[in-house]
Design an enzyme around this catalytic site. Structure first.
Site, PDB file in Angstrom:
ATOM      1  N   LYS A   8       0.807  -1.212   0.000  1.00  0.00           N
ATOM      2  CA  LYS A   8       0.000   0.000   0.000  1.00  0.00           C
ATOM      3  C   LYS A   8       0.851   1.277   0.000  1.00  0.00           C
ATOM      4  O   LYS A   8       0.440   2.303  -0.531  1.00  0.00           O
ATOM      5  CB  LYS A   8      -0.942   0.006   1.203  1.00  0.00           C
ATOM      6  CG  LYS A   8      -1.955  -1.102   1.081  1.00  0.00           C
ATOM      7  CD  LYS A   8      -2.970  -1.073   2.165  1.00  0.00           C
ATOM      8  CE  LYS A   8      -3.961  -2.201   1.891  1.00  0.00           C
ATOM      9  NZ  LYS A   8      -5.135  -2.113   2.711  1.00  0.00           N
ATOM     10  N   GLU A  95      -2.603   6.985   8.310  1.00  0.00           N
ATOM     11  CA  GLU A  95      -3.431   7.851   7.472  1.00  0.00           C
ATOM     12  C   GLU A  95      -4.343   8.647   8.372  1.00  0.00           C
ATOM     13  O   GLU A  95      -4.767   8.145   9.419  1.00  0.00           O
ATOM     14  CB  GLU A  95      -4.320   6.993   6.568  1.00  0.00           C
ATOM     15  CG  GLU A  95      -3.791   6.804   5.183  1.00  0.00           C
ATOM     16  CD  GLU A  95      -4.699   5.900   4.368  1.00  0.00           C
ATOM     17  OE1 GLU A  95      -4.179   5.251   3.467  1.00  0.00           O
ATOM     18  OE2 GLU A  95      -5.920   5.850   4.665  1.00  0.00           O
ATOM     19  N   ARG A 186      -7.287  -7.445  -8.008  1.00  0.00           N
ATOM     20  CA  ARG A 186      -7.944  -8.746  -8.218  1.00  0.00           C
ATOM     21  C   ARG A 186      -9.409  -8.509  -8.568  1.00  0.00           C
ATOM     22  O   ARG A 186      -9.910  -7.400  -8.447  1.00  0.00           O
ATOM     23  CB  ARG A 186      -7.843  -9.604  -6.954  1.00  0.00           C
ATOM     24  CG  ARG A 186      -8.478  -8.934  -5.761  1.00  0.00           C
ATOM     25  CD  ARG A 186      -8.258  -9.723  -4.482  1.00  0.00           C
ATOM     26  NE  ARG A 186      -8.447  -8.882  -3.321  1.00  0.00           N
ATOM     27  CZ  ARG A 186      -9.621  -8.613  -2.763  1.00  0.00           C
ATOM     28  NH1 ARG A 186     -10.713  -9.108  -3.276  1.00  0.00           N
ATOM     29  NH2 ARG A 186      -9.697  -7.833  -1.719  1.00  0.00           N
TER      30      ARG A 186
END
Lengths: 372, 635
Positions: A8, A95, A186
């Site tokens: 990420k 975050e 995916r």
């Protein structure tokens, strides 16, 4: 590709460089005390709450919400230990938490030559424990301009990453602003709703691309029409914190059908819910030309399911689709926490079903044991 | 000559009754249900009858009380209060009547005064006429009920229970009426309660006359049973001698042991120049026409023995107990012994035990004692209730006390000591109703209503089961007997329709039944055009558990001495008084068994520590089943 985007932090770096809007966040935190100091500084700069995330995590796992600075130290140590245990990598990053956002995502498809298209937006805000329950395409509460902007941004992000094949670009949407979250490299459970509103078979396309073929469709060939909703029919007890009903056997299974109803699943009479895997029995995807028609069709479909044995999410969904906020499309990721009344349902609660149960028992036993 | 309606005040009602040249009729639908259908006539049928019964103009409709409150929750799955509420909506003008067993309310043994008062207060919100009796004609046993009914502004109808025999003279009954009037004052209706349908028409006429001679203004309500087929004769004599109200019911359902037909009474008395005041004959006929087609569904509850029983004059069983007694005999496999029990043993027991009135709970004591005497030897296994009767717990014997040898047989050699120490009516202390409310709240998982609490205080376990039934199966009174009482299942494709409690019409079509390999049964129903499946667990085949080896009575007694308590007879557990690990002393009550509505305590024979409790409340037992085990202290 999965190497780049499955990580990420790498993904964030690529996106930042491409000018994709992002929630303020950090690189991988340094090991030990230095990392903790970085976190403290981040909290001071952007304010709480902040999210502490495992770099290798996914599917809602490996995420911790931190409400205040004094909680940071304990969470930091635990998050690292957990990430190491779960993903074999103790990297974590931070975050800023966007409070009560909508979860909006865009289905994208790209071929090896870099032609990239999108299949419109999906609203996956209705979640439990950061895991999706209900997905809606398109995210119709957004204005057409917002939908277009977010879709274009997704394509841009995919191109920036050099992305190939089917994937999902996930955003947080709050007060008209949206922030890039991650790219899921995916096919996702909820791809069915995008298929229903575009007519594109995403799985077939994905296999063709993997075989090295070029994308045969252009963006201008994609037309979004109508509404689609997917509801995950899980063998879970929503009233008991969605506890899976593993080990129980499906005694009776009857499923709905008819116009606009799609089922993806493998459930059958005699199926025993595995203890170790997902509790998903079947995915109900419903299409309708208008939102009201879609909700009516959902109600019919849910009512036509007969699943006896495990508890399921069906009675909860029946309650959900009658909720005025749901009908109005007014929901965000805090929906279940702010709508506790959704959990006030009885299994098979109507008076006639109670009486029918008694009649079935009189029939089964050849007489009324309660009148003997 | 006016019809009496529910909104009239008591004074004008009584005035109308006193001035009437004819007579009034009470429709004893409850007694008919209890006597001829084992109390099973459903509210559904009573609601079908309601419009015509309302138009018929009865003095009252007896629709609650007796055993019906218990059977409502136990076998009919209907809330006794909701029943009254719905009938009141359908029958705004007709007074509702109950039958109350005094101290024993609607049950079988004495309740504390505060429970009695609370119960009467709640029921009096729906019930206008309170027929109250005591099986020993012991007026103090009725006092709390009489007072509360008076306070609620409803009609008191105290009873003199009637029977036959040398002691049952006019003088005795007239004196008893005096005793009642001293408590109630003159503003009552007095019931001659002839629950057995005993005596000849001439005997009843003479009794009514004797009472009217002594108390000319007293309103007499004659209540009888048609067990010998001759109640219309007794009713006729009662009215000709001055009774102002009589009991009968609808001919579509009259049977053998309950009331006679209203229409026959009207026709017979018309020929004597007596008019049924307020009665609309066409509506009486219409009532039976409205419910006649329901009767076949109740056939399973009709008497095992068909026909009138003039021998009731010998055995004196009340009509209300005939059906259940014969049912017990059939279930217990001793129907063939009935002639001996009814015609030889029962009259003998009656006489031996004091010739009191064979009505609840006295009739159960007489009956179970007679059955036990025939099966196990005379007074060899006395029930707990027989012991209580002999100890005077129900009140004094009206005429004479049973002979010493019975006391000796029941209580052993030291019977005089037992009688001296334990004899006499016990003051029953008030119950902590608030504590009971908390217990019920815990058991139900929600705060009960006052009405739920009232039912719970009388029948704790059955009330909880009923309220749980309602939660699970809804308001089942809406189902007609053709569904609720169906035997042998429904044919494939049969369509069942009914209207639910909220007034919504429903249709259920019966689908196939499927058995799975592991023994589960799936029942498919089409419910309002939606397919539904109901899954039932496999039923454990009878005899799957190893059958307890048959133990003789002596073996059971021997085991009990060693601390291994076994069920001495087929029974249900009605209370468990002890917990494992607890110390017990000789004589401590361990648990209470109930059979044929009679309770029998099981007491520790020696001091010890309770090792195992093998039963729980409500469990049904076969003789020889393990109850509890006490580790008896050495020495």
């Amino acid at each position: 590709m999965i190497d780049n985007l499955g990580n990420k932090v790498t993904a964030r770096k690529i996106m930042a460089e491409a000018g994709i809007p992002m929630v303020p966040g950090t690189q991988n935190l340094q090991a030990g005390e230095a990392g903790l100091q970085e976190a403290v500084a981040f909290g001071k700069q952007y304010g709480y709450p902040i999210m502490l995330k495992a770099t290798a995590g996914g599917g809602g796992r490996g995420i911790r919400k931190i409400e205040q600075e004094k909680d940071l130290k304990d969470h930091y140590a635990m998050a690292r230990a957990e990430a190491k245990a779960a993903f074999g990598d103790d990297s974590v990053y931070l975050e800023k938490a966007v409070v009560k956002p909508k979860h909006i995502e865009v289905q994208i498809i790209a071929d090896k030559k870099g032609s990239t298209i999108h299949l419109g937006t999906r609203d996956c805000s209705i979640q439990r424990r950061n895991q999706k329950l209900v997905e809606i395409a398109p995210a119709f509460q957004l204005t057409p301009e917002q939908q277009e902007a977010i879709s274009q941004t997704a394509v841009k992000a995919a191109k920036a990453a050099g992305y190939f094949n089917a994937g999902t670009v996930e955003f947080l949407f709050d007060n008209g602003k949206f922030y890039f979250m991650e790219i899921n490299t995916r096919l996702q459970v909820e791809h069915t709703v995008s298929e229903m509103i575009t007519g594109i078979d995403v799985v077939r396309t994905q296999i063709k691309l993997a075989m090295g073929k070029d994308l045969s469709i252009k963006q201008e060939d994609i037309h979004l029409r109508g509404h689609a909703v997917e509801m995950r029919i899980n063998a879970e007890d929503p009233k008991n914190n969605f506890m899976p009903e593993g080990g129980k056997t499906v005694r009776v299974y009857r499923s709905p059908g008819g116009y606009g109803v799609r089922l993806d699943g493998f459930c059958y009479q005699g199926f025993t819910i595995p203890q170790v895997y997902d509790s998903l029995l079947v995915k109900l995807t419903v299409f309708g030309w208008s939102w009201n028609e879609t909700v009516d069709r959902l109600r019919r479909s849910l009512n036509n399911f007969v699943i006896i044995g495990p508890k399921t999410t069906i009675p909860f969904y029946l309650n959900l689709i009658n909720d005025p906020d749901f009908k109005a499309g007014s929901f965000d990721t805090s929906f279940l926490e702010t709508h506790e009344q959704l959990f006030n349902y009885e299994e098979d609660s109507s008076e006639v079903n109670k009486l029918a149960h008694l009649i079935a028992e009189i029939h089964c036993k050849g007489g009324n044991a309660y009148a003997a | 000559m006016t019809r009496i309606t529910q909104d009239m005040d008591i004074a004008s009602m009584l005035a109308a009754l006193r001035q009437a040249d004819g007579y009034y009729i009470t429709n004893t639908a409850r007694d008919m249900s209890q006597s001829d259908y084992k109390n099973r006539i459903l509210l559904h049928t009573d609601l079908l009858a309601a419009p015509a019964r309302e138009a018929a103009g009865y003095f009252s409709l007896e629709i609650t009380g007796g055993a019906s409150v218990h059977v409502d929750i136990l076998r009919k799955q209907v809330d006794p209060f909701l029943k009254l509420e719905l009938l009141r909506q359908a029958m705004p003008n007709t007074m509702f009547q109950t039958l109350c067993r005094g101290l024993n309310l609607f049950g079988y043994r004495p309740y504390p005064a505060n429970v009695i008062r609370f119960t009467v207060r709640e029921f009096a919100k729906y019930v206008d006429v309170w027929r109250t009796f005591d099986f020993l004609n012991h007026v103090p046993n009725m006092q709390a009920v009489l007072e509360e009914v008076g306070k609620a502004g409803k009609i008191n109808e105290p009873c003199i229970c009637f029977s036959t025999g040398p002691e049952h003279t006019d003088a005795y009954y007239v004196a008893k009426v005096g005793e009642i009037l001293a408590v109630t004052g003159a503003d009552i209706t007095l019931c001659i309660k002839n629950h057995g349908g005993l005596g000849t028409p001439r005997r009843i006429g003479a009794l009514v006359n004797a009472i009217k001679q002594a108390y000319p203004d007293l309103i007499i309500h004659y209540h009888g049973h048609n067990t010998d087929g001759n109640d219309v004769g007794r009713i006729t004599e009662a009215v000709l001698n001055g009774a102002k109200i009589v009991d009968a019911s609808d001919h579509a359902f009259t049977g053998y042991y309950g009331p006679p037909a209203v229409l026959t009474v009207i026709q017979t008395l018309k020929d004597h120049g007596k008019t049924a005041v307020g009665i609309d004959e066409a509506a009486v006929i219409a009532t039976s026409d409205a419910i006649r087609d329901q009767r076949p569904h109740y056939a399973q509850f009709e008497s095992q023995i068909k026909g009138f029983q003039p021998t009731v004059q010998i055995h004196k069983l009340p009509g209300g107990a005939m059906g259940s007694s014969l049912e017990q005999a059939a279930k217990g496999g001793f129907l063939d012994k009935m002639p001996d029990i009814l015609h030889k043993e029962l009259p003998k027991v009656q006489e031996e035990l004091g010739n009191f009135w064979s009505v609840t709970p006295g009739s159960q004591i007489l009956w179970t004692t007679a059955v036990s005497n025939v099966q196990h030897g005379r007074y060899e296994s006395p029930s707990g209730d027989l012991k209580n009767l002999l100890l005077g717990k129900y009140g004094p014997f009206p005429f004479y006390q049973p002979a010493d040898w019975i006391y000796e047989k029941v209580f052993g050699e030291d019977w005089r000591k037992v009688l001296a120490e334990q004899g006499g009516a016990e003051a029953i202390s008030d119950m902590d109703i608030e504590q009971e409310r908390k217990t019920l709240t815990d058991r139900l998982g929600y705060e009960p209503t006052e009405q739920q609490l009232v039912i719970y205080l009388q029948h704790p376990n059955d009330a909880v089961n009923f309220y749980k039934f309602e939660t699970e199966f809804g308001k089942a009174y809406v189902l007609p007997p053709s569904i609720f009482l169906r035997q042998g299942g429904f044919p494939l494709g049969e369509t069942l329709s009914f209207r639910d409690h909220c007034g919504k019409e429903h249709m259920i079509e019966v689908g196939p039944v499927q058995k799975s390999a592991d023994g589960h049964t799936n029942v498919y129903l089409n419910v309002d055009h939606h397919e539904r499946v109901y899954v039932f667990e496999p039923v454990k085949p009878a005899g799957a558990a190893p059958a307890a080896a048959k133990l003789s009575k002596e073996e059971i007694a021997e085991l009990a001495k060693a601390g291994d308590f076994r069920a001495p007879f087929a029974a249900n557990v009605s209370a468990v008084s002890v917990k494992a690990g607890q110390e017990v002393a000789a004589g401590d009550q361990l648990l209470v068994l109930e059979a044929m509505k009679m309770q029998t305590p099981v007491v520790a024979e020696a001091a010890g520590v309770l090792a195992v409790v093998s039963v729980k409340v409500g469990q049904s037992l076969q003789p020889g089943d393990k109850l509890v085990k006490v580790d008896v202290k050495e020495g």
